[in-house]
Design a protein around this motif. Structure first.
Motif, PDB file in Angstrom:
ATOM      1  N   SER A 304      26.637  54.907  12.354  1.00 42.52           N
ATOM      2  CA  SER A 304      25.525  54.031  12.718  1.00 42.52           C
ATOM      3  C   SER A 304      25.922  53.174  13.923  1.00 42.52           C
ATOM      4  N   ASP A 305      24.938  52.492  14.509  1.00 42.02           N
ATOM      5  CA  ASP A 305      25.235  51.604  15.631  1.00 42.02           C
ATOM      6  C   ASP A 305      26.226  50.520  15.227  1.00 42.02           C
ATOM      7  N   ALA A 306      26.019  49.970  14.041  1.00 42.51           N
ATOM      8  CA  ALA A 306      26.915  48.912  13.561  1.00 42.51           C
ATOM      9  C   ALA A 306      28.340  49.430  13.399  1.00 42.51           C
ATOM     10  N   GLU A 307      28.481  50.644  12.868  1.00 45.78           N
ATOM     11  CA  GLU A 307      29.819  51.214  12.673  1.00 45.78           C
ATOM     12  C   GLU A 307      30.510  51.477  14.012  1.00 45.78           C
ATOM     13  N   LEU A 308      29.736  51.924  15.015  1.00 42.27           N
ATOM     14  CA  LEU A 308      30.322  52.147  16.331  1.00 42.27           C
ATOM     15  C   LEU A 308      30.784  50.842  16.968  1.00 42.27           C
ATOM     16  N   LEU A 309      29.950  49.806  16.861  1.00 47.04           N
ATOM     17  CA  LEU A 309      30.345  48.502  17.403  1.00 47.04           C
ATOM     18  C   LEU A 309      31.562  47.954  16.664  1.00 47.04           C
ATOM     19  N   ASN A 310      31.647  48.213  15.377  1.00 48.30           N
ATOM     20  CA  ASN A 310      32.818  47.780  14.606  1.00 48.30           C
ATOM     21  C   ASN A 310      34.105  48.329  15.210  1.00 48.30           C
ATOM     22  N   GLU A 311      34.057  49.577  15.666  1.00 45.17           N
ATOM     23  CA  GLU A 311      35.235  50.197  16.266  1.00 45.17           C
ATOM     24  C   GLU A 311      35.420  49.781  17.726  1.00 45.17           C
ATOM     25  N   ALA A 312      34.282  49.676  18.437  1.00 44.09           N
ATOM     26  CA  ALA A 312      34.363  49.480  19.891  1.00 44.09           C
ATOM     27  C   ALA A 312      34.751  48.060  20.281  1.00 44.09           C
ATOM     28  N   ILE A 313      34.222  47.061  19.589  1.00 45.61           N
ATOM     29  CA  ILE A 313      34.452  45.666  20.010  1.00 45.61           C
ATOM     30  C   ILE A 313      35.936  45.302  20.020  1.00 45.61           C
ATOM     31  N   PRO A 314      36.684  45.552  18.935  1.00 44.76           N
ATOM     32  CA  PRO A 314      38.126  45.222  18.999  1.00 44.76           C
ATOM     33  C   PRO A 314      38.855  46.034  20.070  1.00 44.76           C
ATOM     34  N   ASP A 315      38.466  47.302  20.227  1.00 42.56           N
ATOM     35  CA  ASP A 315      39.113  48.165  21.210  1.00 42.56           C
ATOM     36  C   ASP A 315      38.886  47.658  22.631  1.00 42.56           C
ATOM     37  N   LYS A 325      36.053  33.159  22.171  1.00 44.43           N
ATOM     38  CA  LYS A 325      35.815  32.733  20.790  1.00 44.43           C
ATOM     39  C   LYS A 325      34.364  32.978  20.347  1.00 44.43           C
ATOM     40  N   GLU A 326      33.510  33.332  21.295  1.00 42.23           N
ATOM     41  CA  GLU A 326      32.121  33.632  20.951  1.00 42.23           C
ATOM     42  C   GLU A 326      31.782  35.029  21.446  1.00 42.23           C
ATOM     43  N   ILE A 327      31.201  35.845  20.559  1.00 40.50           N
ATOM     44  CA  ILE A 327      30.820  37.220  20.901  1.00 40.50           C
ATOM     45  C   ILE A 327      29.325  37.374  20.648  1.00 40.50           C
ATOM     46  N   ILE A 328      28.573  37.643  21.712  1.00 43.05           N
ATOM     47  CA  ILE A 328      27.128  37.825  21.598  1.00 43.05           C
ATOM     48  C   ILE A 328      26.837  39.292  21.305  1.00 43.05           C
ATOM     49  N   VAL A 329      26.094  39.543  20.235  1.00 43.27           N
ATOM     50  CA  VAL A 329      25.761  40.915  19.818  1.00 43.27           C
ATOM     51  C   VAL A 329      24.263  41.004  19.508  1.00 43.27           C
ATOM     52  N   PRO A 330      23.687  42.231  19.500  1.00 42.39           N
ATOM     53  CA  PRO A 330      22.242  42.370  19.305  1.00 42.39           C
ATOM     54  C   PRO A 330      21.785  42.303  17.854  1.00 42.39           C
ATOM     55  N   PHE A 331      22.716  42.516  16.921  1.00 41.91           N
ATOM     56  CA  PHE A 331      22.329  42.482  15.497  1.00 41.91           C
ATOM     57  C   PHE A 331      23.550  42.091  14.661  1.00 41.91           C
ATOM     58  N   GLU A 332      23.313  41.835  13.399  1.00 33.62           N
ATOM     59  CA  GLU A 332      24.376  41.344  12.515  1.00 33.62           C
ATOM     60  C   GLU A 332      25.394  42.436  12.227  1.00 33.62           C
ATOM     61  N   LEU A 333      26.668  42.072  12.256  1.00 34.01           N
ATOM     62  CA  LEU A 333      27.753  43.004  11.959  1.00 34.01           C
ATOM     63  C   LEU A 333      28.460  42.561  10.689  1.00 34.01           C
ATOM     64  N   ASP A 334      29.024  43.540   9.968  1.00 34.58           N
ATOM     65  CA  ASP A 334      29.599  43.226   8.654  1.00 34.58           C
ATOM     66  C   ASP A 334      31.121  43.071   8.697  1.00 34.58           C
ATOM     67  N   PHE A 335      31.685  42.825   9.872  1.00 36.80           N
ATOM     68  CA  PHE A 335      33.121  42.578   9.935  1.00 36.80           C
ATOM     69  C   PHE A 335      33.375  41.307  10.741  1.00 36.80           C
ATOM     70  N   LYS A 336      34.577  40.793  10.658  1.00 38.79           N
ATOM     71  CA  LYS A 336      34.924  39.551  11.352  1.00 38.79           C
ATOM     72  C   LYS A 336      36.130  39.765  12.247  1.00 38.79           C
ATOM     73  N   LYS A 338      39.320  37.643  14.106  1.00 38.94           N
ATOM     74  CA  LYS A 338      40.087  36.405  13.985  1.00 38.94           C
ATOM     75  C   LYS A 338      39.856  35.507  15.200  1.00 38.94           C
ATOM     76  N   ASP A 339      39.593  34.236  14.940  1.00 41.17           N
ATOM     77  CA  ASP A 339      39.414  33.208  15.981  1.00 41.17           C
ATOM     78  C   ASP A 339      38.203  33.470  16.883  1.00 41.17           C
ATOM     79  N   ALA A 340      37.216  34.219  16.359  1.00 48.16           N
ATOM     80  CA  ALA A 340      35.993  34.466  17.141  1.00 48.16           C
ATOM     81  C   ALA A 340      34.803  34.576  16.192  1.00 48.16           C
ATOM     82  N   GLU A 341      33.635  34.195  16.691  1.00 48.71           N
ATOM     83  CA  GLU A 341      32.418  34.259  15.879  1.00 48.71           C
ATOM     84  C   GLU A 341      31.353  35.067  16.606  1.00 48.71           C
ATOM     85  N   PHE A 342      30.565  35.810  15.807  1.00 46.37           N
ATOM     86  CA  PHE A 342      29.446  36.570  16.356  1.00 46.37           C
ATOM     87  C   PHE A 342      28.210  35.679  16.433  1.00 46.37           C
TER      88      PHE A 342
END
Length: 612
Positions: A304-315, A325-336, A338-342
């Motif tokens: 899914s889009d969320a699963e791809l972003l889960n992998e891509a953002i840390p990479d 410390k702030e990450i702007i995203v288009p929809f809610e993600l289910d992972f966190k 460290k030291d940053a907020e969506f």
């Protein structure tokens, strides 16, 4: 670098240039080690970048630069002004070898609202957040001064540099200056304007600097109406003048704001046909975009889009060593992280950054698609067929499409045409013309049924492959009469669609189904343009056939009906006598001189026996 390697390098770069968008933005040139060597801005990216690779370029410096380029990237923005701001930021950050650097450290000015008891508002090039809140920067100086003028006119903030304090006012330490007497200041220093009123004005001025003029106008309108209800007409008029002034106000640049600092932005755009996704990354530092890249990710397990972003953002963050410390995203993600907020913005500058990121991802997807389709044209045809199949929910790919149209004038010389498209391209050898045989008068519906019946009865008889889709040049009525023949008479299962026109005779919708429903395809999309091309082609084909038939009919004369008088004889007669009437009036001797004895006798006897 040898000639072969240089040729490959230039071909690679020209391939990138050919797919560049014709939109404003910035472009970056990289050397062999992928270091940025030049940053530029453009009102039209494709035109500007392609100019570097023209053969007639004669500037030595440009030739040297082009010889060093090994890769090109770009960022799309909404305006040339925004491109200017990003270019300035990138040049300062990367200090490219071939750019003219700003040695004196000057930058674009900003507007400061100070942290004083009675804040001041002024423009400055020195950014120090300890002294106040900064808005900008402004690449167009005239725009900045327009904002300052509107704030001065509407809110009259003080311009003096006295360190005014509450205690100083209570002790009468200050005297009103000339600005007060010119009515350019409310003189809060002597208590003529209350602290609360002044702060309210400053807060509204900040909203204007943020671009929120609508909210300020709403407040001013409410205050104006309240004063009018309480019969305080002078105050109501003052609010009215402020309201009118704001209506003519041009807001600040949309791209950069000092309220945004050290932020990552991620968006994702899907490629439905290749099962890939494009993820765009933008990084903002000190209120300016300094990085923008788009990456293509291949789905392996239908993620899914969320699963791809889960992998891509840390990479991606690790790749660019981002600690935002702030990450702007288009929809809610289910992972966190460290030291940053969506953060999912709903409005304002951060929402605009999200939209800009999505625009860049879509542009990258479009460019990759065009590049691939240029190398393999069949890919484009397949994509369009899949789009049409998906839009109409067809059971199979619409490889063969047939379209019909009638043509007549008040029912005379009635004809019809059928055009055939295979893989979204015209197959002219399969086009067919039809003379209407069973219909008398201008009856388009019955004429259409005759043609469709003849067409598919013969195809069934000769065991030819039937079309995957029939398109009628008309709306629900045409679709229904075709359906009656196809389904009710011939018992065939061929999908039928219709292209309907608006009251200006412009095709504006695709119809499908029983009963027909409008299919949601944008009229400016590539697919809709192909469908209207099919409609235009069948209309042209039927009209051409009708004109040819009508021309032959109009050229027909009585001479054509006389057996024994051929084409050459007719031409010789008309050349000599100019008209059929004069041929009828000619004597046997004159006819014999043109045709000889036998044909002259035949022609003379035909006319005179008929008359008798």
């Amino acid at each position: 670098m040898n000639k072969e390697e240089n040729f490959k390098r230039l071909e690679y770069l020209k391939g990138i240039v050919q797919t560049l968008p014709e939109k404003p933005g910035t472009y970056q040139y990289y050397d062999e080690e992928h270091t940025i060597i030049y940053v530029g801005k453009a009102k039209n990216l494709k035109n500007r970048v392609s100019s570097y690779f023209h053969k007639e370029v004669d500037r030595f410096k440009t030739k040297v630069l082009v010889s060093k380029i090994h890769d090109i990237t770009y960022t799309v923005v909404n305006s040339e002004e925004d491109a200017l701001l990003i270019e300035n930021q990138l040049i300062k950050q990367y200090q490219p070898k071939y750019n003219v650097l700003l040695k004196d450290g000057k930058t674009y000015p900003s507007i400061c609202v100070t942290n004083e008891y009675f804040p001041r508002i002024f423009n400055t090039r020195n950014i120090n957040k300890r002294y106040g809140t900064f808005f900008g920067p402004y690449s167009h100086i005239s725009s900045m001064y327009a904002i300052l003028d509107i704030i001065k006119k509407v809110y009259k903030p003080r311009t003096c540099r006295f360190p005014i304090t509450k205690e100083g006012i209570e002790q009468n330490k200050y005297k009103p200056c000339l600005e007060y007497h010119l009515k350019n200041c409310g003189a809060p220093c002597i208590g003529k304007q209350s602290y609360e009123d002044y702060q309210q004005n400053i807060n509204q001025a900040k909203q204007i600097l943020k671009g929120n003029t609508r909210e300020v106008q709403r407040i001013l309108r409410a205050q104006m109406e309240k004063c009018a209800e309480e019969l305080r007409f002078e105050e109501a008029e003052a609010y009215k003048q402020r309201y009118i002034a704001l209506e003519n106000f041009a807001a600040k640049s949309e791209i950069v704001s000092y309220t945004i600092n050290d932020v990552d932005v991620f968006t994702i755009v899907n490629d439905e046909f290749r099962k890939n996704a494009f993820i765009n990354y933008i990084h903002v530092t000190n209120g300016a975009i300094n990085q923008s890249f788009t990456f293509e990710y291949k789905r392996k397990l239908d993620e899914s889009d969320a699963e791809l972003l889960n992998e891509a953002i840390p990479d991606i963050r690790q790749r660019f060593n981002s600690k935002a410390k702030e990450i702007i995203v288009p929809f809610e993600l289910d992972f966190k992280i460290k030291d940053a907020e969506f953060f999912i913005p709903q409005r304002g500058d951060k929402k605009h950054l999200l939209e800009l990121s999505e625009m860049n991802a879509k542009q990258y997807k479009f460019d990759r698609l065009k590049q691939a389709e240029k190398l393999n044209p069949e890919q484009k045809q397949t994509r369009l067929m899949k789009e049409l199949q998906e839009a109409l929910k067809l059971p199979k790919l619409p490889y063969q499409i047939e379209c019909f149209d009638n043509s007549n004038i008040s029912g005379t010389d009635a004809v019809a045409g059928c055009v055939v498209y295979k893989a979204m391209k015209p197959s002219k050898k399969d086009y067919r013309k039809y003379n209407i045989k069973t219909v008398v008068g201008p009856d388009d519906y019955t004429s259409m049924q005759e043609v469709v019946r003849r067409r598919y009865s013969r195809m069934i008889e000769e065991k030819e492959s039937l079309p995957d889709l029939i398109i009628t040049d008309g709306g629900k009525g045409q679709m229904e009469v075709v359906r009656e023949v196809i389904e009710d008479e011939l018992h065939l299962n061929i999908p039928i669609a219709g292209l309907a026109k608006d009251n200006r005779h412009r095709t504006n919708e695709l119809l499908y189904g029983f009963p027909p429903q409008t299919i949601g395809i944008k009229t400016n999309s590539e697919l809709f343009k192909i469908l209207t091309n099919i409609q235009d082609e069948v209309h042209r084909y039927a009209i051409s056939f009708h004109r040819n038939k009508r021309s032959k009919h109009q050229l027909h004369s009585e001479l054509d009906d006389i057996k024994g008088i051929g084409t050459k004889s007719r031409e010789a007669l008309l050349k000599q006598f100019k008209s059929v009437k004069k041929i009828k009036e000619a004597d046997i001797q004159s006819l014999t001189e043109v045709l000889g004895n036998a044909k002259a006798t035949l022609l003379f006897n035909y006319f005179h026996s008929t008359e008798g």
